[in-house]
Design an enzyme around this catalytic site. Structure first.
Site, short mmCIF file in Angstrom:
data_model
loop_
_atom_site.label_atom_id
_atom_site.label_comp_id
_atom_site.label_asym_id
_atom_site.label_seq_id
_atom_site.Cartn_x
_atom_site.Cartn_y
_atom_site.Cartn_z
N SER A 97 -54.53 -42.76 -9.84
CA SER A 97 -53.39 -42.61 -10.75
C SER A 97 -53.25 -41.14 -11.18
O SER A 97 -52.96 -40.29 -10.35
CB SER A 97 -53.55 -43.57 -11.93
OG SER A 97 -52.36 -43.69 -12.65
N ASN A 121 -53.49 -45.33 -5.82
CA ASN A 121 -52.43 -45.69 -6.78
C ASN A 121 -51.79 -44.44 -7.36
O ASN A 121 -51.60 -44.31 -8.57
CB ASN A 121 -52.99 -46.59 -7.88
CG ASN A 121 -53.57 -47.88 -7.32
OD1 ASN A 121 -54.74 -47.93 -6.97
ND2 ASN A 121 -52.74 -48.92 -7.23
N HIS A 242 -52.27 -52.17 -9.91
CA HIS A 242 -52.59 -50.76 -10.16
C HIS A 242 -54.08 -50.48 -10.21
O HIS A 242 -54.53 -49.41 -9.80
CB HIS A 242 -51.94 -50.31 -11.48
CG HIS A 242 -51.99 -48.84 -11.69
ND1 HIS A 242 -51.35 -47.94 -10.87
CD2 HIS A 242 -52.63 -48.08 -12.62
CE1 HIS A 242 -51.56 -46.71 -11.30
NE2 HIS A 242 -52.36 -46.77 -12.35
#
Length: 267
Positions: A97, A121, A242
Site C-alpha cells: 500500500s 496492493n 487489500h
C-alpha cells in the site's frame, strides 16, 4: 524476530524495525496505520533463507514522524537514509500500500540500490474520481476524524481468515499515532502518480501483486505497473482484498519466493 532501533540523524530521528534470518537482504515496508508486525507471515517464511528487515514507517510503531507536510519524496528520502544506515548493499525491496508507493519511488530514484522490487496492493495513476475520494478521506483524518470501521469493511471479507486478520489490523489501527497516520495518509493520497513516469527506468525484476477484490489497489493498477516496467510481472490473488498478505499469506509468500528467485536486469 529481533527488535532494532536505528538512531538516524535529523530530520529523521529513531527508526524501529524487526530483523530475522541471514543471507541476502529483504526489506519490507508496511502501509498506513500498520506496523512492521503486519509482515509477520512473510518475515517468518522468508527469514528461513534471507535476512529480513521489516521497517516501521515514519510515525508508526516506534519510528519518529516526518516533519509536517511531508510528501511522498520525503518518505523515499527517509528510506534512503535508513538503507544507508543499514549498509546492506543492493536489497530486495517490498512494500504494501503506502509502502508500495515508497518502494516504487525508491526503485525509480535509486536503481543501483535495488536488486528487485515488489509492490503489494499498490496504487498507480488513480482516476480523478478515486483521487478526489482518497484526498477527501485524507482531509478528514487531518481534521481529527478517525473512522476505524470504514477501512476495515473495505479491506476484509467475511471468511474466517479475513476476520482473524481484521482483528489484528483493528488492534494496530486503534493504537496508531494519529499525527503519523494523518501525515502518511496525506502523502499516500497525493502520491499515486509521483513516480509513475519513471517506472520505465526500473530495470530490475518488479512484482505487482494485489487481490481481485481490492477496490482501490485494483488488478488493473497492478497490471499497469507491471507493463510499465521492463521486467514487470503482475499477480492477482483471487477472492482476497487489500490485506492480502495476511488473508492469503501462503499465496503471497509463494509469489515473493518466485520474485526472490528472479535474476537479472535489462541492459
Amino acid at each position: 524476530m529481533t527488535p532494532t532501533t536505528l538512531p538516524l540523524s535529523e530530520p529523521y530521528g529513531p527508526v524501529t524495525c524487526q530483523r530475522a534470518g541471514q543471507g541476502a537482504p529483504v526489506v519490507l515496508i508496511h502501509g498506513v496505520g500498520m506496523q512492521s508486525a503486519a509482515w509477520a507471515p512473510q518475515t517468518a517464511a522468508l527469514s528461513l533463507t534471507h535476512q529480513v528487515i521489516a521497517l516501521d514507517m515514519p510515525g508508526h510503531g516506534g519510528s519518529a514522524p516526518l516533519p509536517a507536510g511531508a510528501e511522498l519524496p520525503e518518505y523515499v528520502a527517509w528510506l534512503h537514509a535508513v538503507l544507508q544506515a543499514l549498509d546492506l548493499g543492493p536489497v530486495s525491496l517490498a512494500g504494501h500500500s503506502m509502502g508500495a508507493l515508497i518502494a516504487g519511488g525508491y526503485a525509480v530514484c535509486h536503481p543501483e540500490a535495488v536488486a528487485r522490487v515488489a509492490l503489494l496492493n499498490g496504487v498507480f495513476r488513480r482516476s480523478p474520481e478515486a483521487r478526489a475520494a482518497v484526498e477527501a478521506r485524507a482531509a478528514e483524518i487531518r481534521a481529527g476524524s478517525f473512522d476505524l470501521d470504514t477501512p476495515l469493511i473495505r479491506w476484509f471479507g467475511e471468511s474466517a481468515a479475513d476476520q482473524t486478520a481484521r482483528a489484528q489490523v483493528a488492534g494496530w489501527l486503534s493504537g496508531v499515532n494519529l499525527q503519523g497516520y494523518a501525515a502518511a495518509y496525506t502523502a499516500f493520497a497525493r502520491g499515486d502518480s509521483t513516480y509513475a513516469d519513471g517506472f520505465g527506468g526500473i530495470r530490475c525484476p518488479l512484482l505487482a501483486l494485489t487481490g481481485d477484490g481490492d477496490p482501490n489497489s485494483t488488478p488493473e493498477m497492478a497490471q499497469a505497473m507491471a507493463e510499465a516496467a521492463p521486467m514487470g510481472h503482475a499477480v492477482v490473488i483471487e477472492r482476497h482484498r487489500h490485506m492480502v498478505n495476511l488473508t492469503a499469506p501462503a499465496a503471497v509468500t509463494a509469489a515473493l519466493r518466485d520474485w526472490l528467485n528472479t535474476e537479472g536486469a535489462t541492459s
